[in-house]
Motif scaffolding. Structure first.
Motif, PDB file in Angstrom:
ATOM      1  N   MET A  65       0.814  -1.216   0.000  1.00 36.47           N
ATOM      2  CA  MET A  65       0.000   0.000   0.000  1.00 36.47           C
ATOM      3  C   MET A  65       0.842   1.258   0.000  1.00 36.47           C
ATOM      4  N   ASN A  66       2.165   1.082   0.077  1.00 39.91           N
ATOM      5  CA  ASN A  66       3.089   2.215   0.055  1.00 39.91           C
ATOM      6  C   ASN A  66       2.734   3.246   1.134  1.00 39.91           C
ATOM      7  N   THR A  67       2.465   2.741   2.323  1.00 40.20           N
ATOM      8  CA  THR A  67       2.121   3.603   3.448  1.00 40.20           C
ATOM      9  C   THR A  67       2.586   2.962   4.747  1.00 40.20           C
ATOM     10  N   ASP A  68       2.561   3.714   5.823  1.00 42.07           N
ATOM     11  CA  ASP A  68       2.922   3.167   7.127  1.00 42.07           C
ATOM     12  C   ASP A  68       1.817   2.235   7.636  1.00 42.07           C
ATOM     13  N   VAL A  69       2.229   1.214   8.356  1.00 37.67           N
ATOM     14  CA  VAL A  69       1.300   0.322   9.053  1.00 37.67           C
ATOM     15  C   VAL A  69       1.770   0.273  10.499  1.00 37.67           C
ATOM     16  N   ILE A  70       0.834   0.455  11.407  1.00 34.44           N
ATOM     17  CA  ILE A  70       1.173   0.452  12.831  1.00 34.44           C
ATOM     18  C   ILE A  70       0.600  -0.810  13.469  1.00 34.44           C
ATOM     19  N   MET A  71       1.477  -1.556  14.121  1.00 37.04           N
ATOM     20  CA  MET A  71       1.074  -2.755  14.859  1.00 37.04           C
ATOM     21  C   MET A  71       0.925  -2.356  16.318  1.00 37.04           C
ATOM     22  N   HIS A  72      -0.266  -2.523  16.871  1.00 40.34           N
ATOM     23  CA  HIS A  72      -0.557  -2.152  18.260  1.00 40.34           C
ATOM     24  C   HIS A  72      -0.543  -3.397  19.142  1.00 40.34           C
ATOM     25  N   PHE A  73      -0.064  -3.252  20.377  1.00 46.72           N
ATOM     26  CA  PHE A  73      -0.025  -4.355  21.331  1.00 46.72           C
ATOM     27  C   PHE A  73      -0.933  -4.057  22.504  1.00 46.72           C
ATOM     28  N   ASP A  74      -1.813  -4.987  22.822  1.00 50.98           N
ATOM     29  CA  ASP A  74      -2.635  -4.898  24.025  1.00 50.98           C
ATOM     30  C   ASP A  74      -2.067  -5.912  25.004  1.00 50.98           C
ATOM     31  N   LEU A 112       1.599 -11.798  26.527  1.00 54.71           N
ATOM     32  CA  LEU A 112       2.517 -10.962  25.762  1.00 54.71           C
ATOM     33  C   LEU A 112       3.157  -9.956  26.705  1.00 54.71           C
ATOM     34  N   VAL A 113       4.490  -9.913  26.711  1.00 52.13           N
ATOM     35  CA  VAL A 113       5.211  -8.990  27.589  1.00 52.13           C
ATOM     36  C   VAL A 113       6.063  -8.075  26.717  1.00 52.13           C
ATOM     37  N   THR A 114       5.811  -6.790  26.809  1.00 49.01           N
ATOM     38  CA  THR A 114       6.616  -5.788  26.107  1.00 49.01           C
ATOM     39  C   THR A 114       6.371  -4.435  26.748  1.00 49.01           C
ATOM     40  N   LEU A 133       9.711  -8.466  21.928  1.00 43.26           N
ATOM     41  CA  LEU A 133       8.500  -9.023  22.521  1.00 43.26           C
ATOM     42  C   LEU A 133       8.871 -10.324  23.217  1.00 43.26           C
ATOM     43  N   VAL A 134       8.185 -10.614  24.305  1.00 46.54           N
ATOM     44  CA  VAL A 134       8.374 -11.883  24.990  1.00 46.54           C
ATOM     45  C   VAL A 134       7.000 -12.522  25.130  1.00 46.54           C
ATOM     46  N   LEU A 135       6.899 -13.762  24.665  1.00 47.95           N
ATOM     47  CA  LEU A 135       5.672 -14.532  24.836  1.00 47.95           C
ATOM     48  C   LEU A 135       5.923 -15.545  25.943  1.00 47.95           C
ATOM     49  N   VAL A 136       5.014 -15.583  26.920  1.00 46.30           N
ATOM     50  CA  VAL A 136       5.182 -16.431  28.097  1.00 46.30           C
ATOM     51  C   VAL A 136       3.969 -17.341  28.229  1.00 46.30           C
ATOM     52  N   ALA A 137       4.223 -18.623  28.477  1.00 48.17           N
ATOM     53  CA  ALA A 137       3.131 -19.565  28.721  1.00 48.17           C
ATOM     54  C   ALA A 137       2.630 -19.374  30.151  1.00 48.17           C
ATOM     55  N   GLN A 138       1.318 -19.243  30.318  1.00 43.30           N
ATOM     56  CA  GLN A 138       0.740 -19.045  31.652  1.00 43.30           C
ATOM     57  C   GLN A 138       0.938 -20.275  32.529  1.00 43.30           C
ATOM     58  N   GLN A 139       0.901 -21.475  31.939  1.00 40.66           N
ATOM     59  CA  GLN A 139       1.022 -22.710  32.718  1.00 40.66           C
ATOM     60  C   GLN A 139       2.407 -22.870  33.318  1.00 40.66           C
ATOM     61  N   ASP A 140       3.424 -22.425  32.577  1.00 45.44           N
ATOM     62  CA  ASP A 140       4.801 -22.617  33.021  1.00 45.44           C
ATOM     63  C   ASP A 140       5.599 -21.390  32.611  1.00 45.44           C
ATOM     64  N   ALA A 141       5.932 -20.545  33.563  1.00 46.72           N
ATOM     65  CA  ALA A 141       6.622 -19.285  33.268  1.00 46.72           C
ATOM     66  C   ALA A 141       8.021 -19.506  32.705  1.00 46.72           C
ATOM     67  N   ASP A 142       8.546 -20.725  32.818  1.00 46.37           N
ATOM     68  CA  ASP A 142       9.859 -21.019  32.244  1.00 46.37           C
ATOM     69  C   ASP A 142       9.791 -21.227  30.729  1.00 46.37           C
ATOM     70  N   VAL A 143       8.583 -21.422  30.230  1.00 47.79           N
ATOM     71  CA  VAL A 143       8.404 -21.624  28.782  1.00 47.79           C
ATOM     72  C   VAL A 143       8.148 -20.252  28.162  1.00 47.79           C
ATOM     73  N   ARG A 146      11.360 -15.227  22.875  1.00 48.61           N
ATOM     74  CA  ARG A 146      11.618 -13.816  22.572  1.00 48.61           C
ATOM     75  C   ARG A 146      11.554 -13.610  21.076  1.00 48.61           C
ATOM     76  N   LEU A 147      10.931 -12.505  20.669  1.00 51.22           N
ATOM     77  CA  LEU A 147      10.871 -12.107  19.274  1.00 51.22           C
ATOM     78  C   LEU A 147      11.421 -10.686  19.161  1.00 51.22           C
ATOM     79  N   LEU A 148      12.227 -10.466  18.193  1.00 47.75           N
ATOM     80  CA  LEU A 148      12.759  -9.142  17.945  1.00 47.75           C
ATOM     81  C   LEU A 148      12.213  -8.653  16.610  1.00 47.75           C
TER      82      LEU A 148
END
Length: 150
Positions: A65-74, A112-114, A133-143, A146-148
């Motif tokens: 689209m030759n325009t900016d796209v904004i990715m929002h995180f909740d 989602l942690v950021t 970004l860091v994605l964390v499993a609720q069942q096991d915080a050791d799982v 990380r995404l860059l």
């Protein structure tokens, strides 16, 4: 030659069944944590794949689209569900609104942690400032995964 005794038992006694069940319960108690860990890893892997796909879609949309796209995180910690969505800043339109692209909602088992609330992809699909970004499993915080975004 021996004569069979009428009291000779053939088969399994109740005591033997109870012992076998006890051993089975002990074995399963060791296997259960590894099964829940495997479930958490599978759910996290699916979320990471969806996130990578979403990043790809945002880049592609910006280029096409030759325009900016904004990715929002909740990533509200109080909320059970975390989500991402995309907007395209309005061009010189009469309503000065934003165009919303397809949102993605993580399952309740993924957090989602950021520190960021959004990432802007320019018309080339590039990101000005990398975001981690860091994605964390609720069942096991050791799982975690990380995404860059860069």
């Amino acid at each position: 030659m021996r004569h069979p005794n009428r009291f000779t038992q053939r088969g399994i006694t109740i005591l033997e069944i109870l012992i076998a069940l006890g051993v089975l319960v002990v074995i399963l108690s060791f296997a259960t944590p590894s099964l829940s860990n495997a479930t958490a890893k599978a759910e996290l892997k699916a979320a990471v794949e969806n996130m990578e796909y979403s990043i790809h879609i945002a880049r592609s949309a910006a280029r096409q689209m030759n325009t900016d796209v904004i990715m929002h995180f909740d990533n509200d910690r109080k909320s059970r569900n975390h989500s991402i969505w995309y907007t395209i800043p309005a061009r010189q339109s009469a309503d000065n609104g934003e165009v919303m692209l397809q949102p993605y909602q993580f399952s309740e088992s993924i957090r989602l942690v950021t520190n960021e609330t959004k990432v802007r992809f320019d018309f080339r699909g590039a990101v000005e400032t990398p975001v981690q970004l860091v994605l964390v499993a609720q069942q096991d915080a050791d799982v975690t995964q990380r995404l860059l975004i860069q």
